[in-house]
Scaffold this active site. Structure first.
Site, PDB file in Angstrom:
ATOM      1  N   LYS A  95       0.992  -1.252   0.034  1.00 13.13           N
ATOM      2  CA  LYS A  95       0.019  -0.196  -0.174  1.00 13.13           C
ATOM      3  C   LYS A  95       0.856   1.286  -0.081  1.00 13.13           C
ATOM      4  CE  LYS A  95      -4.549  -1.629   1.621  1.00 13.13           C
ATOM      5  NZ  LYS A  95      -5.678  -1.539   2.081  1.00 13.13           N
TER       6      LYS A  95
ATOM      7  N   LYS B 137      -4.853 -10.688  -5.244  1.00  9.97           N
ATOM      8  CA  LYS B 137      -6.249 -11.164  -4.518  1.00  9.97           C
ATOM      9  C   LYS B 137      -7.050 -10.252  -4.844  1.00  9.97           C
ATOM     10  CE  LYS B 137      -6.138  -8.296  -0.359  1.00  9.97           C
ATOM     11  NZ  LYS B 137      -7.159  -8.030   0.767  1.00  9.97           N
TER      12      LYS B 137
ATOM     13  N   LYS C 126     -11.143  -4.525  -2.512  1.00  5.60           N
ATOM     14  CA  LYS C 126     -12.108  -3.570  -2.830  1.00  5.60           C
ATOM     15  C   LYS C 126     -11.598  -2.421  -3.425  1.00  5.60           C
ATOM     16  CE  LYS C 126     -13.373  -3.999   2.080  1.00  5.60           C
ATOM     17  NZ  LYS C 126     -12.032  -3.391   2.817  1.00  5.60           N
TER      18      LYS C 126
HETATM   19  N1  AQP Z   1      -9.481 -11.795  -1.733  1.00  2.00           N
HETATM   20  C1  AQP Z   1      -9.942 -12.097  -0.379  1.00  2.00           C
HETATM   21  N2  AQP Z   1     -10.076 -13.469  -0.423  1.00  2.00           N
HETATM   22  C2  AQP Z   1     -10.389 -13.957   0.885  1.00  2.00           C
HETATM   23  N3  AQP Z   1     -10.286 -12.987   2.104  1.00  2.00           N
HETATM   24  C3  AQP Z   1     -10.292 -11.922   1.864  1.00  2.00           C
HETATM   25  N4  AQP Z   1     -10.492 -10.722   2.498  1.00  2.00           N
HETATM   26  C4  AQP Z   1     -10.272  -9.439   2.015  1.00  2.00           C
HETATM   27  N5  AQP Z   1      -9.746  -9.725   0.720  1.00  2.00           N
HETATM   28  C5  AQP Z   1      -9.891 -11.412   0.504  1.00  2.00           C
HETATM   29  C6  AQP Z   1     -10.870 -10.767   4.062  1.00  2.00           C
HETATM   30  O1  AQP Z   1     -11.857  -9.995   4.292  1.00  2.00           O
HETATM   31  C7  AQP Z   1     -11.885  -9.450   5.729  1.00  2.00           C
HETATM   32  C8  AQP Z   1     -12.008  -7.997   5.638  1.00  2.00           C
HETATM   33  O2  AQP Z   1     -10.984  -7.277   4.666  1.00  2.00           O
HETATM   34  P1  AQP Z   1     -10.684  -5.765   5.162  1.00  2.00           P
HETATM   35  O3  AQP Z   1     -11.796  -4.758   4.664  1.00  2.00           O
HETATM   36  O4  AQP Z   1     -10.202  -5.833   6.443  1.00  2.00           O
HETATM   37  O5  AQP Z   1      -9.403  -5.488   4.194  1.00  2.00           O
HETATM   38  P2  AQP Z   1      -8.647  -6.064   3.001  1.00  2.00           P
HETATM   39  O6  AQP Z   1      -8.096  -7.287   3.816  1.00  2.00           O
HETATM   40  O7  AQP Z   1      -7.626  -5.213   3.070  1.00  2.00           O
HETATM   41  O8  AQP Z   1      -9.533  -6.396   2.211  1.00  2.00           O
HETATM   42  P3  AQP Z   1      -9.491  -5.765   0.684  1.00  2.00           P
HETATM   43  O9  AQP Z   1     -10.792  -6.249   0.223  1.00  2.00           O
HETATM   44  O10 AQP Z   1      -8.176  -5.713  -0.096  1.00  2.00           O
HETATM   45  O11 AQP Z   1      -9.893  -4.089   1.102  1.00  2.00           O
HETATM   46  P4  AQP Z   1      -8.850  -2.942   0.862  1.00  2.00           P
HETATM   47  O12 AQP Z   1      -8.827  -2.910  -0.900  1.00  2.00           O
HETATM   48  O13 AQP Z   1      -9.834  -1.617   1.195  1.00  2.00           O
HETATM   49  O14 AQP Z   1      -7.743  -2.877   1.457  1.00  2.00           O
HETATM   50  C9  AQP Z   1     -10.542  -9.805   6.183  1.00  2.00           C
HETATM   51  O15 AQP Z   1     -10.746 -10.857   7.102  1.00  2.00           O
HETATM   52  C10 AQP Z   1      -9.779 -10.130   4.843  1.00  2.00           C
HETATM   53  O16 AQP Z   1      -8.531 -11.276   5.184  1.00  2.00           O
END
Ligand code: AQP
Length: 328
Positions: free
Chosen positions: A112, A193, A196
């Site tokens: 990030k 992966k 969002k």
């Molecule tokens: N691709 C994924 N596959 C399985 N689990 C996932 N999680 C996130 N992406 C995947 C799980 O969802 C929960 C919430 O995630 P988060 O909102 O804390 O942020 P993150 O892990 O950083 O997810 P994102 O979607 O990639 O968000 P952004 O882009 O905003 O940083 C966690 O339990 C995570 O493991």
């Protein structure tokens, strides 16, 4: 007394099937075996800029998604991180026992921060705040997707370091990963992966996508140059589609092989799309019902903050006593 579970999601974009399969589905399944706390971690979201009005609206949207995914507010607590000031208070105390080198090693920080012109201190501190979220409630189990496993290891290290410096204070939590769906990959780029905050229109299936949007995205998913499913030689795109199907359908490996081996990619995609659409149908219905009731979600969040505040206060009190800070 039942052991406590804690987990959270950032209100930083559109929740997708990776968030559902990696986290929410598992939460709904295990919630009754524990005293469960599910948190919308808005202080984490602001480690990168969020448009304030959008963030405010997202918080309630994510809470409604938790409830629609099967979190039962009569049994489990749904709350917002910034509603309980002790998260930030404990984070400071834990910052003081965390070496910077531990934080600089985090792969999510590296990824990030590489995309930012100026790196905010919050991005580096993110895993300490996450440790505070978990340790504040003395959670024994933290159900997350695979991308959070490294942060959970750090939480354990911080808890152990604090306990060895100041005496037994924190429960050292265990990570709980789903067997299938722990890392759902992007539909447009199966090497990354599903996320969002990344990727274009075809990257992620959002939980609030319509059935037609879901079908279109899955039909356009990247596969490989083979014409049909071969479990020995398939590329990451096909493996990802199969994993998505398996995580929703909860089929065994043998059943997956017997059903999909030799199936042409066009038919594979149709079946995956229909599985996702039909599995999310009850979710979509509940989401419509929940959001049609004015004030319902706000009430759940208010009640959530009320329930956890005394637990958080008692941990902060204990930590202050252990550290020799002023208590009245
Ligand atoms: N691709 C994924 N596959 C399985 N689990 C996932 N999680 C996130 N992406 C995947 C799980 O969802 C929960 C919430 O995630 P988060 O909102 O804390 O942020 P993150 O892990 O950083 O997810 P994102 O979607 O990639 O968000 P952004 O882009 O905003 O940083 C966690 O339990 C995570 O493991």
């Amino acid at each position: 007394m039942k052991a406590r579970v804690f987990s959270g999601v950032q209100p930083s974009g559109n929740l997708h099937i990776g968030n559902y399969l990696g986290a929410l589905k598992n939460w709904a399944k295990i919630q009754y075996g524990y005293e469960s706390i599910f948190c919308i971690v808005d202080l984490h979201a602001v480690t990168v800029y969020q448009e304030p009005a959008t963030l405010r609206a997202k918080i309630e949207e994510i809470a409604a998604i938790f409830l629609a995914a099967g979190i039962d507010p009569k049994h489990s607590t749904v709350m917002v991180q910034s509603a309980v000031a002790a998260h930030a208070e404990l984070a400071w105390m834990l910052t003081c026992v965390t070496p910077v080198g531990w934080l600089e090693r985090m792969t999510q920080y590296k990824a990030k921060s590489a995309a930012q012109e100026t790196i905010g201190d919050g991005l580096l501190q993110y895993p300490v705040l996450m440790a505070a979220d978990i340790l504040l409630y003395q959670a024994a189990i933290v159900p997350v997707g695979d991308d959070q496993a490294q942060h959970l290891e750090l939480t354990r290290d911080i808890a152990q370091r604090f306990n060895s410096l100041y005496g037994e204070t924190f429960v050292v939590p265990q990570t709980s990963l789903p067997l299938v769906g722990a890392r759902v990959m992007g539909l447009d780029d199966p090497e990354k992966k599903m996320s969002k905050s990344a990727g274009g229109a075809g990257h992620a299936v959002a939980l609030l996508d319509t059935p037609d949007q879901i079908r279109k995205k899955i039909m356009r998913a990247t596969t490989d140059s083979n014409p049909a499913v071969d479990f020995e030689t398939m590329g990451p795109g096909v493996a990802n589609l199969l994993a998505i199907f398996q995580a929703f359908a909860e089929w065994t490996d043998d059943r997956m092989k017997a059903h999909f081996a030799g199936l042409r990619y066009g038919d594979l995609k149709k079946q995956v799309a229909e599985m996702v659409v039909s599995s999310l149908e009850p979710f979509r219905r509940r989401y419509r019902e929940i959001t049609a009731e004015p004030g319902y979600v706000a009430g759940v969040l208010e009640e959530g903050a009320r329930r956890v505040t005394p637990v958080a206060a008692s941990t902060v009190q204990l930590v202050k006593e252990r550290m020799g800070l002023y208590t009245c």
